[in-house]
Write an enzyme that holds these catalytic residues in place. Structure first.
Site, PDB file in Angstrom:
ATOM      1  N   GLY A  15      -5.889  28.851  48.606  1.00 18.77           N
ATOM      2  CA  GLY A  15      -5.581  28.207  49.892  1.00 18.77           C
ATOM      3  C   GLY A  15      -4.089  28.273  50.180  1.00 18.77           C
ATOM      4  N   ALA A  26      12.731  32.057  46.819  1.00 18.51           N
ATOM      5  CA  ALA A  26      13.481  31.634  45.626  1.00 18.51           C
ATOM      6  C   ALA A  26      13.193  32.565  44.447  1.00 18.51           C
ATOM      7  CB  ALA A  26      13.107  30.194  45.272  1.00 18.51           C
ATOM      8  N   ARG A  76      -9.008  34.972  48.550  1.00 17.78           N
ATOM      9  CA  ARG A  76      -9.807  34.693  47.360  1.00 17.78           C
ATOM     10  C   ARG A  76     -10.387  36.036  46.957  1.00 17.78           C
ATOM     11  NH1 ARG A  76      -9.365  29.064  47.732  1.00 17.78           N
ATOM     12  NH2 ARG A  76      -9.436  28.377  49.854  1.00 17.78           N
ATOM     13  N   ASP A 107      -5.244  25.394  41.300  1.00 13.82           N
ATOM     14  CA  ASP A 107      -5.755  25.451  39.919  1.00 13.82           C
ATOM     15  C   ASP A 107      -6.668  26.660  39.693  1.00 13.82           C
ATOM     16  OD1 ASP A 107      -7.667  24.083  41.580  1.00 13.82           O
ATOM     17  OD2 ASP A 107      -8.781  23.674  39.749  1.00 13.82           O
ATOM     18  N   THR A 130      -0.335  24.015  46.804  1.00 11.93           N
ATOM     19  CA  THR A 130      -1.598  23.515  47.362  1.00 11.93           C
ATOM     20  C   THR A 130      -1.337  22.202  48.087  1.00 11.93           C
ATOM     21  OG1 THR A 130      -3.705  22.463  46.790  1.00 11.93           O
ATOM     22  CG2 THR A 130      -2.135  22.663  45.015  1.00 11.93           C
ATOM     23  N   ASP A 132      -3.315  19.848  48.372  1.00 12.40           N
ATOM     24  CA  ASP A 132      -4.157  18.762  47.850  1.00 12.40           C
ATOM     25  C   ASP A 132      -3.509  17.879  46.789  1.00 12.40           C
ATOM     26  OD1 ASP A 132      -6.311  19.233  49.464  1.00 12.40           O
ATOM     27  OD2 ASP A 132      -7.172  20.736  48.129  1.00 12.40           O
ATOM     28  N   ASP A 134      -3.580  18.084  43.599  1.00 17.27           N
ATOM     29  CA  ASP A 134      -4.618  17.710  42.634  1.00 17.27           C
ATOM     30  C   ASP A 134      -4.515  18.517  41.337  1.00 17.27           C
ATOM     31  OD1 ASP A 134      -5.287  20.107  43.724  1.00 17.27           O
ATOM     32  OD2 ASP A 134      -7.402  19.658  44.001  1.00 17.27           O
ATOM     33  N   ARG A 176     -11.271  17.797  49.729  1.00 14.82           N
ATOM     34  CA  ARG A 176     -12.682  17.887  49.302  1.00 14.82           C
ATOM     35  C   ARG A 176     -12.901  17.131  47.993  1.00 14.82           C
ATOM     36  NH1 ARG A 176     -13.711  22.944  51.778  1.00 14.82           N
ATOM     37  NH2 ARG A 176     -12.461  24.039  50.248  1.00 14.82           N
TER      38      ARG A 176
HETATM   39  P1  ADP Z   1      -6.885  27.866  44.522  1.00 10.68           P
HETATM   40  O1  ADP Z   1      -5.892  28.640  43.729  1.00 10.68           O
HETATM   41  O2  ADP Z   1      -6.323  27.416  45.834  1.00 10.68           O
HETATM   42  O3  ADP Z   1      -7.514  26.749  43.707  1.00 10.68           O
HETATM   43  P2  ADP Z   1      -9.346  29.480  44.280  1.00 10.68           P
HETATM   44  O4  ADP Z   1     -10.028  28.470  43.397  1.00 10.68           O
HETATM   45  O5  ADP Z   1     -10.130  30.079  45.365  1.00 10.68           O
HETATM   46  O6  ADP Z   1      -8.044  28.894  44.967  1.00 10.68           O
HETATM   47  O7  ADP Z   1      -8.801  30.653  43.331  1.00 10.68           O
HETATM   48  C1  ADP Z   1      -8.076  31.727  43.873  1.00 10.68           C
HETATM   49  C2  ADP Z   1      -8.448  33.026  43.197  1.00 10.68           C
HETATM   50  O8  ADP Z   1      -8.115  32.972  41.803  1.00 10.68           O
HETATM   51  C3  ADP Z   1      -9.916  33.376  43.184  1.00 10.68           C
HETATM   52  O9  ADP Z   1     -10.352  33.925  44.409  1.00 10.68           O
HETATM   53  C4  ADP Z   1      -9.968  34.409  42.070  1.00 10.68           C
HETATM   54  O10 ADP Z   1      -9.508  35.655  42.516  1.00 10.68           O
HETATM   55  C5  ADP Z   1      -8.985  33.832  41.076  1.00 10.68           C
HETATM   56  N1  ADP Z   1      -9.700  33.047  40.031  1.00 10.68           N
HETATM   57  C6  ADP Z   1     -10.081  31.761  40.062  1.00 10.68           C
HETATM   58  N2  ADP Z   1     -10.725  31.404  38.937  1.00 10.68           N
HETATM   59  C7  ADP Z   1     -10.767  32.509  38.163  1.00 10.68           C
HETATM   60  C8  ADP Z   1     -11.301  32.815  36.872  1.00 10.68           C
HETATM   61  N3  ADP Z   1     -11.934  31.895  36.150  1.00 10.68           N
HETATM   62  N4  ADP Z   1     -11.168  34.075  36.411  1.00 10.68           N
HETATM   63  C9  ADP Z   1     -10.525  35.022  37.125  1.00 10.68           C
HETATM   64  N5  ADP Z   1     -10.006  34.808  38.357  1.00 10.68           N
HETATM   65  C10 ADP Z   1     -10.111  33.569  38.872  1.00 10.68           C
END
Ligand code: ADP
Length: 327
Positions: A15, A26, A76, A107, A130, A132, A134, A176
């Site tokens: 996100g 930076a 994503r 995360d 992020t 959030d 969180d 969420r």
């Molecule tokens: P955020 O970083 O905002 O929490 P996402 O949870 O959608 O967003 O994660 C972003 C991207 O990180 C995913 O689309 C994927 O490409 C990668 N990712 C997340 N979890 C894993 C995982 N367990 N193994 C490999 N890639 C991951």
């Protein structure tokens, strides 16, 4: 002996959050200061898999500190979940000689970085971008302050019209899994009730309060709801209230994506700059595979494998403040 990092890639993933650009700036400028080559990777892990990577110069990040979104774009990436996708990404990075990665994201992005750094010898540094807030291991995340201020500005405006019409407004903010935006914006705008995913809501108590206020002719009411509250957002809360108090004029306002956009606040620009700088310093000091947070206004380093979503209990005191100040 750890291999020295000389060529770094920077990407924004998951996100988007206001302040990501300040953070990219930076990283790029601190990297160049230390004599590194810095590469921008487009659309998060997708750019790594598809080899959408370009060399950045100091001028590449001119005039972006104040801009929302991310000049590197984000996405994503399904392929990155697969060993084949990550192998391709590794080959693309090594093809350019990149031997260090800075990942700005949430995360999920950190989990991706952790998996990748376990499989391949490219050290990764995560930076929490992020709205959030969180992630455990940091008091603030890049984008939270801006998002919450956007919510406050919008809720203040809604209060004006709520007041003019004696209406109850139920305002949904983002979150969420985390209620921080709701809690901070709700307290700052004097909301009568704040509904968050971390706590069960006593809806009977809220209905009782509303009925009582109706009787006292204290008709302006703002209820702030995080999208992931136990009822599933503002529309559902409004439905319950309308059924029980048919005389109440209830309106719903879902703030939605405006909370992600806009020029980052001073606070977000500052922490983004400090964190971006610190990520490169980590490479210089040989501190690999950590994410950089801020605790008590100091940089704080957490191993990537401990970077998890924060399920913090919201203290009773915060909820007491909401109740006392809204009475
Ligand atoms: P955020 O970083 O905002 O929490 P996402 O949870 O959608 O967003 O994660 C972003 C991207 O990180 C995913 O689309 C994927 O490409 C990668 N990712 C997340 N979890 C894993 C995982 N367990 N193994 C490999 N890639 C991951």
């Amino acid at each position: 002996m750890k291999k020295r990092v000389t060529k770094i890639g920077v990407l924004t993933s998951g996100g988007d959050a206001p302040g990501m650009n300040a953070c990219i700036r930076a990283v790029v400028r601190t990297g160049i200061y230390h004599g590194m080559d810095v590469f921008g990777i487009m659309r998060g892990y997708t750019g790594m898999v598809e080899n959408d990577i370009f060399k950045m110069e100091s001028r590449s990040v001119a005039n972006i500190i104040q801009r929302g979104g991310t000049v590197l774009k984000t996405s994503r990436c399904k392929d990155f979940f697969t060993p084949e996708g990550r192998k391709k990404a590794y080959e693309n990075l090594t093809g350019l000689g990149i031997n260090g990665l800075v990942i700005i994201g949430g995360d999920g992005s950190f989990r991706g970085a952790q998996t990748f750094s376990n499989e391949y010898d490219i050290p990764c540094i995560g930076l929490p971008g992020t709205i959030d807030k969180d992630i455990a291991g940091t008091d603030f995340t890049i984008g939270f302050d801006t998002a919450v201020n956007t919510a406050v500005e919008a809720i203040d405006k809604i209060r004006d019209t709520a007041d003019a019409h004696d209406r109850l407004f139920i305002i949904e903010v983002m979150g969420r899994d985390a209620g921080y935006i709701a809690l901070h914006s709700g307290i700052s705008t004097g909301a009568e009730n704040i509904l968050i995913p971390e706590r069960k809501t006593d809806i009977e108590e809220i209905i009782k309060q509303l009925a009582e206020k109706e009787r006292r002719h204290k008709l302006v009411n703002l209820i702030v709801v995080a999208e992931g509250d136990e009822f599933g957002g503002a529309d559902y809360v409004a439905k319950i209230i309308k059924e029980r108090l048919p005389m109440q004029e209830v309106r719903v306002c879902i703030l939605g994506h405006i909370q992600r956009g806009g020029s980052p606040s001073c606070f977000d620009r500052l922490i983004a700059s400090r964190m971006g700088y610190s990520a490169v310093e980590c490479f210089m000091e040989g501190r690999y595979n950590v994410f950089v947070g801020m605790v008590n206004n100091r940089m704080h380093f957490t191993p990537l494998n401990e970077a998890v979503k924060k399920k913090q209990r919201i203290s009773e005191e915060w909820m007491k403040i909401v109740k006392i100040l809204a009475s």
